[in-house]
Enzyme design. Structure first.
Site, PDB file in Angstrom:
ATOM      1  CE  LYS A 215      -3.704   2.049   2.804  1.00 39.59           C
ATOM      2  NZ  LYS A 215      -4.631   1.805   3.915  1.00 39.59           N
ATOM      3  CD  GLU A 221       9.328  -5.966   7.381  1.00 37.29           C
ATOM      4  OE1 GLU A 221       8.966  -4.885   6.844  1.00 37.29           O
ATOM      5  OE2 GLU A 221       9.229  -6.185   8.598  1.00 37.29           O
ATOM      6  N   GLY A 276      -5.035  -2.413   5.270  1.00 40.05           N
ATOM      7  CA  GLY A 276      -4.239  -3.550   4.801  1.00 40.05           C
ATOM      8  C   GLY A 276      -4.918  -4.889   5.044  1.00 40.05           C
ATOM      9  NE  ARG A 277      -6.863  -4.466  11.122  1.00 40.14           N
ATOM     10  CZ  ARG A 277      -6.286  -3.261  11.226  1.00 40.14           C
ATOM     11  NH1 ARG A 277      -5.183  -2.992  10.552  1.00 40.14           N
ATOM     12  NH2 ARG A 277      -6.793  -2.321  11.987  1.00 40.14           N
ATOM     13  CD  GLU A 362      -2.518  -5.006  11.563  1.00 42.28           C
ATOM     14  OE1 GLU A 362      -2.692  -5.978  10.827  1.00 42.28           O
ATOM     15  OE2 GLU A 362      -1.777  -4.063  11.256  1.00 42.28           O
ATOM     16  CG  HIS A 393      -4.379 -36.750  16.087  1.00 39.90           C
ATOM     17  ND1 HIS A 393      -4.462 -38.076  16.435  1.00 39.90           N
ATOM     18  CD2 HIS A 393      -5.402 -36.524  15.224  1.00 39.90           C
ATOM     19  CE1 HIS A 393      -5.470 -38.646  15.791  1.00 39.90           C
ATOM     20  NE2 HIS A 393      -6.060 -37.712  15.044  1.00 39.90           N
ATOM     21  CE  LYS A 513       4.162  -1.154   8.021  1.00 44.84           C
ATOM     22  NZ  LYS A 513       3.338  -0.732   6.906  1.00 44.84           N
TER      23      LYS A 513
HETATM   24  C1  G6Q Z   1      -2.663  -4.030   7.944  1.00 50.59           C
HETATM   25  C2  G6Q Z   1      -1.424  -3.425   8.412  1.00 50.59           C
HETATM   26  C3  G6Q Z   1      -0.156  -4.085   7.947  1.00 50.59           C
HETATM   27  C4  G6Q Z   1       0.228  -3.755   6.511  1.00 50.59           C
HETATM   28  C5  G6Q Z   1       1.656  -4.199   6.270  1.00 50.59           C
HETATM   29  C6  G6Q Z   1       2.126  -3.941   4.863  1.00 50.59           C
HETATM   30  O1  G6Q Z   1      -3.770  -3.647   8.218  1.00 50.59           O
HETATM   31  O2  G6Q Z   1      -1.427  -2.064   8.160  1.00 50.59           O
HETATM   32  O3  G6Q Z   1      -0.193  -5.478   8.104  1.00 50.59           O
HETATM   33  O4  G6Q Z   1      -0.637  -4.375   5.616  1.00 50.59           O
HETATM   34  O5  G6Q Z   1       2.498  -3.564   7.187  1.00 50.59           O
HETATM   35  O6  G6Q Z   1       2.038  -2.584   4.546  1.00 50.59           O
HETATM   36  P1  G6Q Z   1       2.213  -2.114   3.063  1.00 50.59           P
HETATM   37  O7  G6Q Z   1       1.121  -2.701   2.245  1.00 50.59           O
HETATM   38  O8  G6Q Z   1       2.162  -0.618   3.101  1.00 50.59           O
HETATM   39  O9  G6Q Z   1       3.557  -2.610   2.598  1.00 50.59           O
END
Ligand code: G6Q
Length: 551
Positions: A215, A221, A276-277, A362, A393, A513
């Site tokens: 996003k 990462e 994001g989620r 989250e 199990h 972050k």
């Molecule tokens: C989700 C969070 C988080 C995010 C990641 C990746 O709700 O905000 O999990 O999706 O940190 O972020 P980017 O899409 O900006 O790389």
């Protein structure tokens, strides 16, 4: 956390007018065993069932009586769930700490629906991007899109993390049955180089497309993995022009995408009102769409939308997401339940619990309300789980006989996707047997009647009274997956609304972050810099530098 999280604010859940009725109900229910509740009401197993859009929720094996749901519903009404739902669906900025609308429901609104943000119809934008995704996916799937050396793409690697990874991974695995088996689809998320190296070691760069999903397009990462992917491609293809054929981006940040070297014609956008989620059904789902095709992706969106409409319009007594959210809150508040186990009896849903961990934890892992005052009640429980029957199990022992109360969601399908002998009947028999045993247990007398020696009786006695939701659908297909995800999204929303928290921000994630970014230069400086952390962190940095440099 050491103790209570703080004083109650003026507007907390426990100060709502409907609250005392719920407290009374809890007092009446707490001493009653599910054996007694079932014996006292022979129709319970058929009455405490809610059905919508092909999902059947049996919530009869919960520690509730006939008064509990009406009182929970009164609490939801009292907390303004209806109004807040309308506010969300109509694009109000209900994510107050980020000043944003929360409109993942617009991502699956049918073409032609109008939802406006600041006077602009966002549904038209959504479909414009979906159309571009569809034509790109078709070109990849048909072999029309060629790599730099003229070969068709056979491998698609999604690079993203968190919300830009967990949804696509979960959906790809869940819908594998419907995917193009000639395509190799993989997901790289961890900044640990092993993830990238293992996922690419057997692939031909000439046939490999990277989807960089971020996003912000600044996440450490993802950008580190994206740069490694670019080097990996260019080392083999030897020409910067290859990036245009082997890299596409999914992002809200065109400037950073262009800066990375990806042609913004090959960028698929989304918007700040998609968390994001909550983004697996946005352009973040591009890899899913390439794997299953645009028609199947559209079916998934229609499943999401069906549950959106159900949540928005159905009375809460028959509203699956509301009921599930209310029951989660019931156990967190009145039974001290700190976790919920999600147990899909469907191998294709192997990553569904991991996906739900982010969605639920989250969203509702918050300890202050919208107005900044601390809550004086437990909020989002820990979600965890594994596909059945594997969990049986291992950790089910604790659920059956341990000291913790763990409400479980058992999910199964009437029809399996891979008919083979009597596997499916055996699988489903386990769902029913587990729910039955958890609810009713086995008394000491029943154990004795089996001839068990007296000293073993306590060990072989099962108290029961362990709650479960049993969720059934006909079969796992794209629409059903969309329904299941929307079900949990709105359950989370129901809980967050009653707790009065912002389910749509994630300041704890943002903290992570920035923190590491400060330490990276301290690890990479030639000479050890002056360290100004606590003594433990300083010593860890020194020990790491020494250990690394010895190697
Ligand atoms: C989700 C969070 C988080 C995010 C990641 C990746 O709700 O905000 O999990 O999706 O940190 O972020 P980017 O899409 O900006 O790389």
């Amino acid at each position: 956390m050491d103790g209570p999280v703080g004083p109650a604010g003026e507007s907390g859940m426990r100060s709502l007018a409907s609250w005392p009725d719920l407290v009374d109900n809890r007092a009446g229910v707490s001493g009653r065993h599910l054996r007694e509740l079932f014996a006292g009401d022979p129709g319970r197993g058929e009455q405490m069932v809610a059905e919508a859009e092909g999902l059947r929720l049996d919530y009869s094996k919960n520690r509730i009586d006939s008064e509990t749901v009406p009182r929970l519903v009164a609490l939801a009404e009292d907390a303004g769930l209806r109004e807040r739902t309308e506010a969300m669906f109509s694009g109000e900025r209900i994510n107050v700490t980020e000043g944003r609308a929360v409109l993942h429901t617009a991502l699956r609104a049918p073409r032609g629906t109008v939802i406006e943000v600041a006077g602009h119809d966002v549904v038209a934008d959504v479909h414009e991007v979906l159309d571009r995704m569809a034509s790109f996916s078709d070109r990849i799937r048909s072999g029309d899109w060629k790599g730099h050396t003229g070969k068709p793409i056979r491998n698609v690697i999604n690079i993203g993390i968190g919300g830009s990874d967990l949804g696509p991974v979960m959906a790809y695995r869940a819908l594998r049955h419907y995917s193009d088996r000639d395509l190799t689809v993989r997901f790289v998320s961890n900044v640990d180089a092993t993830d990238f190296v293992e996922k690419t070691h057997d692939l031909d760069p000439e046939e490999t497309l990277f989807v960089i999903a971020s996003k912000t397009f600044t996440t450490l990462e993802t950008m580190t993995n994206a740069r490694s992917a670019r080097e990996w491609s260019l080392a083999a293809l030897g020409d910067h022009a290859a990036v245009a054929k082997h890299f596409v981006a999914v992002s809200t940040n065109a400037e950073e995408v262009a800066g990375f070297g990806i042609d913004t014609d090959n960028m698929f956008g989304f918007w700040d009102w998609v968390g994001g989620r909550y983004s697996m059904d946005s352009a973040i789902g591009l890899t899913t769409m390439i794997a299953i095709g645009p028609e199947r992706f559209a079916e998934m969106l229609s499943g999401f939308h069906a549950i959106d409409e159900h949540f928005r319009t159905a009375p809460y007594e028959r509203n699956l997401p509301a009921l599930m959210g209310l029951l989660t809150l019931w156990y967190a508040e009145f039974f001290g339940a700190e976790t919920v186990a999600v147990l899909p009896y469907e191998q294709y849903l192997e990553r569904f619990p991991a996906y739900l961990q982010q969605l639920t934890m989250e969203s509702n892992g918050k300890h202050v309300r919208l107005d900044g005052t601390a809550v004086d009640y437990a909020t989002g429980p820990i979600f965890w789980g594994e596909p059945g029957t594997n969990g049986q199990h291992s950790f089910y022992q604790l659920i059956h006989q341990g000291t913790h109360l763990i409400p479980c969601d058992l999910i199964f399908f009437a029809r399996g996707l891979n008919p083979l002998g009597d596997h499916h009947d055996l699988l489903v028999a386990n769902v029913f047997a587990q729910a039955e045993a958890l609810a009713f247990g086995k008394t000491a007398d029943e154990v004795r009647a089996e001839g068990v020696e007296e000293h073993l009786v306590p060990h072989k006695t099962f108290e029961g009274n362990r709650p479960t939701n049993v969720l059934m659908a006909e079969r796992l297909d794209p629409a059903t997956l969309g329904k299941l995800v929307a079900l949990y999204e709105h359950s989370v929303f129901t809980q967050g609304t009653i707790w009065g928290i912002d389910s749509f921000d994630q300041w704890g994630v943002e903290l992570g972050k920035t923190l590491a970014k400060r330490i990276v230069p301290e690890l990479q400086a030639r000479e050890e810099p002056e360290l100004e952390h606590d003594s433990s962190t300083n010593a860890l940095i020194r020990a790491y530098r020494a250990g690394r440099d010895r190697g």
